[in-house]
Design a protein around this motif. Structure first.
Motif, mmCIF file in Angstrom:
data_model
loop_
_atom_site.group_PDB
_atom_site.id
_atom_site.type_symbol
_atom_site.label_atom_id
_atom_site.label_comp_id
_atom_site.label_asym_id
_atom_site.label_seq_id
_atom_site.Cartn_x
_atom_site.Cartn_y
_atom_site.Cartn_z
ATOM 1 N N ALA A 89 0.825 -1.206 0.000
ATOM 2 C CA ALA A 89 0.000 0.000 0.000
ATOM 3 C C ALA A 89 0.860 1.256 0.000
ATOM 4 N N ILE A 90 1.934 1.248 0.781
ATOM 5 C CA ILE A 90 2.835 2.405 0.827
ATOM 6 C C ILE A 90 3.501 2.621 -0.528
ATOM 7 N N SER A 91 4.009 1.555 -1.104
ATOM 8 C CA SER A 91 4.648 1.641 -2.413
ATOM 9 C C SER A 91 3.659 2.135 -3.466
ATOM 10 N N GLY A 92 2.460 1.558 -3.441
ATOM 11 C CA GLY A 92 1.432 1.955 -4.395
ATOM 12 C C GLY A 92 0.976 3.382 -4.209
ATOM 13 N N ALA A 93 1.039 3.894 -2.993
ATOM 14 C CA ALA A 93 0.644 5.282 -2.725
ATOM 15 C C ALA A 93 1.713 6.259 -3.206
ATOM 16 N N LEU A 94 2.973 5.879 -3.078
ATOM 17 C CA LEU A 94 4.072 6.783 -3.429
ATOM 18 C C LEU A 94 4.255 6.943 -4.940
ATOM 19 N N ALA A 95 4.134 5.847 -5.684
ATOM 20 C CA ALA A 95 4.470 5.877 -7.105
ATOM 21 C C ALA A 95 3.727 6.959 -7.897
ATOM 22 N N PRO A 96 2.392 7.058 -7.805
ATOM 23 C CA PRO A 96 1.694 8.107 -8.564
ATOM 24 C C PRO A 96 2.115 9.514 -8.142
ATOM 25 N N LEU A 97 2.408 9.688 -6.857
ATOM 26 C CA LEU A 97 2.851 10.997 -6.371
ATOM 27 C C LEU A 97 4.195 11.379 -6.987
ATOM 28 N N VAL A 98 5.000 10.363 -7.309
ATOM 29 C CA VAL A 98 6.317 10.620 -7.898
ATOM 30 C C VAL A 98 6.194 10.958 -9.374
ATOM 31 N N PHE A 99 5.532 10.086 -10.175
ATOM 32 C CA PHE A 99 5.555 10.334 -11.619
ATOM 33 C C PHE A 99 4.637 11.483 -12.065
ATOM 34 N N THR A 100 3.745 11.926 -11.181
ATOM 35 C CA THR A 100 2.940 13.105 -11.508
ATOM 36 C C THR A 100 3.606 14.396 -11.057
ATOM 37 N N GLY A 101 4.733 14.284 -10.334
ATOM 38 C CA GLY A 101 5.435 15.469 -9.855
ATOM 39 C C GLY A 101 4.808 16.091 -8.634
ATOM 40 N N THR A 102 3.853 15.391 -8.009
ATOM 41 C CA THR A 102 3.178 15.924 -6.820
ATOM 42 C C THR A 102 4.106 15.948 -5.617
ATOM 43 N N LEU A 103 4.959 14.942 -5.507
ATOM 44 C CA LEU A 103 5.834 14.816 -4.338
ATOM 45 C C LEU A 103 6.973 15.821 -4.389
ATOM 46 N N PHE A 104 7.566 15.998 -5.569
ATOM 47 C CA PHE A 104 8.641 16.984 -5.765
ATOM 48 C C PHE A 104 8.749 17.300 -7.254
ATOM 49 N N PRO A 105 9.276 18.464 -7.611
ATOM 50 C CA PRO A 105 9.393 18.854 -9.019
ATOM 51 C C PRO A 105 10.299 17.901 -9.789
ATOM 52 N N LEU A 106 9.975 17.681 -11.064
ATOM 53 C CA LEU A 106 10.746 16.763 -11.896
ATOM 54 C C LEU A 106 11.460 17.519 -13.018
ATOM 55 N N PRO A 107 12.730 17.225 -13.258
ATOM 56 C CA PRO A 107 13.446 17.879 -14.358
ATOM 57 C C PRO A 107 12.961 17.413 -15.729
ATOM 58 N N ALA A 108 12.438 16.181 -15.787
ATOM 59 C CA ALA A 108 11.916 15.631 -17.044
ATOM 60 C C ALA A 108 10.917 14.531 -16.702
ATOM 61 N N HIS A 109 9.970 14.309 -17.613
ATOM 62 C CA HIS A 109 8.918 13.332 -17.344
ATOM 63 C C HIS A 109 9.481 11.927 -17.153
ATOM 64 N N VAL A 160 -0.355 9.721 3.436
ATOM 65 C CA VAL A 160 0.378 10.235 2.273
ATOM 66 C C VAL A 160 -0.580 10.661 1.163
ATOM 67 N N THR A 161 -1.658 9.910 0.985
ATOM 68 C CA THR A 161 -2.618 10.196 -0.093
ATOM 69 C C THR A 161 -3.851 10.954 0.387
ATOM 70 N N ASN A 162 -3.862 11.332 1.661
ATOM 71 C CA ASN A 162 -5.043 11.967 2.263
ATOM 72 C C ASN A 162 -6.285 11.087 2.140
ATOM 73 N N GLY A 163 -6.076 9.800 2.033
ATOM 74 C CA GLY A 163 -7.186 8.863 1.934
ATOM 75 C C GLY A 163 -7.887 8.875 0.595
ATOM 76 N N ASN A 164 -7.290 9.546 -0.393
ATOM 77 C CA ASN A 164 -7.928 9.685 -1.707
ATOM 78 C C ASN A 164 -7.523 8.574 -2.667
ATOM 79 N N LEU A 165 -8.441 8.179 -3.513
ATOM 80 C CA LEU A 165 -8.145 7.255 -4.608
ATOM 81 C C LEU A 165 -7.345 8.001 -5.669
ATOM 82 N N GLN A 166 -6.225 7.438 -6.089
ATOM 83 C CA GLN A 166 -5.400 8.047 -7.126
ATOM 84 C C GLN A 166 -5.618 7.296 -8.442
ATOM 85 N N VAL A 167 -6.287 7.948 -9.370
ATOM 86 C CA VAL A 167 -6.527 7.362 -10.686
ATOM 87 C C VAL A 167 -5.562 7.989 -11.670
#
Length: 338
Positions: A89-109, A160-167
């Protein structure tokens, strides 16, 4: 119940002859169970022999197998890991936050895609290290030590996800769950590769021999010069990392991450697969091929019940019964009747 090959075993604990029937059931029971399930479904379940049904069962089994490989290492060392579902669950919660740039700014997609594979698995491995630290440094019973993250880990994922579903829809990331190589799902290829690596480590490496020795008799292993702490800690790290990987596979396949559901009940599936596959739950004997077959049995049991109108909740009862039966057979095969 284990596959007759690729099984690592500690020296026998008792000179008494093992009951022949129980030993035969232990060695070949998982194969017989798998064949019976296949035969039953081929006769009574409509469309079971179709490619679509095979694909569904294989892909559903992938996460169980990946987690169960790590669980096999932990159990072989004489431990248990109840936190694997929460780490998924932790891994699954972190991944979308990373590739969408929500967790921190990304230099490239593409950097976000790469980090979405690496960072969650690394975090899960570090949490596995925490489990190992509690077990080895403070001598806390593994079932108690890993219960900490079993409870807190899923709560952390929800925070981490505020209890929200990440689609999401991210083809580069979702390839691990939806992509194919020569028509074979990438996650199935990954599953087979992980089982092969696990079997190699367990049967062909010094670490594998040390792991089995520690699970068989930790004190004797220590007196022979083996670092029991290191061996056990690495097993928990591997279990954490593989749970993290399984979490990525699940959310990539679903195109969504729900901290409330990802990995829910996976600890029971993994333990059942390990036990049914022939790995001794008290440590000292393990079979990666047996774990693979055990996971396939667990998945087919669930599929068979659902396909024949039995509520999914009944599968929990069946899994628990399978664990009890596997442990009983293990004890009988070791010549223990008490």
């Amino acid at each position: 119940m284990s596959h007759p090959t690729l099984t690592a075993t500690a020296p026998a604990r008792s000179p008494r002859a093992r009951p022949k029937t129980a030993e035969l059931v232990r060695r070949y029971g998982v194969v017989v169970a798998l064949l019976l399930l296949l035969a039953f479904n081929a006769v009574f379940t409509p469309n079971f022999l179709s490619w679509q049904t095979l694909n569904v069962n294989l892909t559903q089994a992938c996460a169980i197998v990946i987690v169960a490989v790590g669980m096999t290492l932990v159990v072989a060392s004489g431990g248990i890991d109840l936190s694997v579902g929460s780490l998924m669950a932790i891994s699954g919660a972190l991944a979308p936050l990373v590739f969408t740039g929500t967790l921190f700014p990304l230099p490239a997609h593409w950097v976000g895609i790469a980090l979405a594979f690496v960072l969650p698995i690394l975090v899960a491995a570090l949490l596995g290290l925490f489990n190992g630290w509690l077990v080895t440094r403070f001598s806390i019973q593994p079932i108690v030590a890993t219960l900490v993250l079993f409870i807190a880990g899923r709560g952390l994922a929800q925070v981490v996800t505020n209890g929200n579903l990440q689609v999401f829809r991210e083809p580069g990331f979702q390839a691990i769950g939806l992509g194919r190589i020569a028509g074979v799902p990438i996650q199935v290829v990954l599953m087979v590769l992980i089982v092969a690596i696990g079997a190699f480590v367990l049967t062909k490496t010094l670490y594998g021999r040390q792991l089995i020795a520690v699970g068989g008799n930790a004190r004797a292993a220590h007196l022979s010069g083996i670092s029991v702490r290191r061996v056990r800690t690495l097993a928990y790290v591997a279990s954490g990392a593989l749970a993290g990987l399984a979490g990525l596979v699940v959310i990539a396949r679903n195109g969504a991450s729900d901290a409330n559901l990802v990995g829910l009940g996976m600890e029971l599936d993994a333990i059942a697969a390990v036990a049914v596959g022939g790995t001794l739950l008290s440590g000292g004997r393990a079979s990666m091929v047996g774990t693979l077959l055990g996971a396939l049995v667990i998945q087919l049991v669930r599929y068979t019940l659902l396909a024949n109108g039995v509520p999914d909740a009944a599968a929990l009862v069946v899994k628990a019964a399978l664990i009890v039966a596997a442990v009983w057979i293990q004890q009988r095969s070791l010549g223990k009747t008490g």
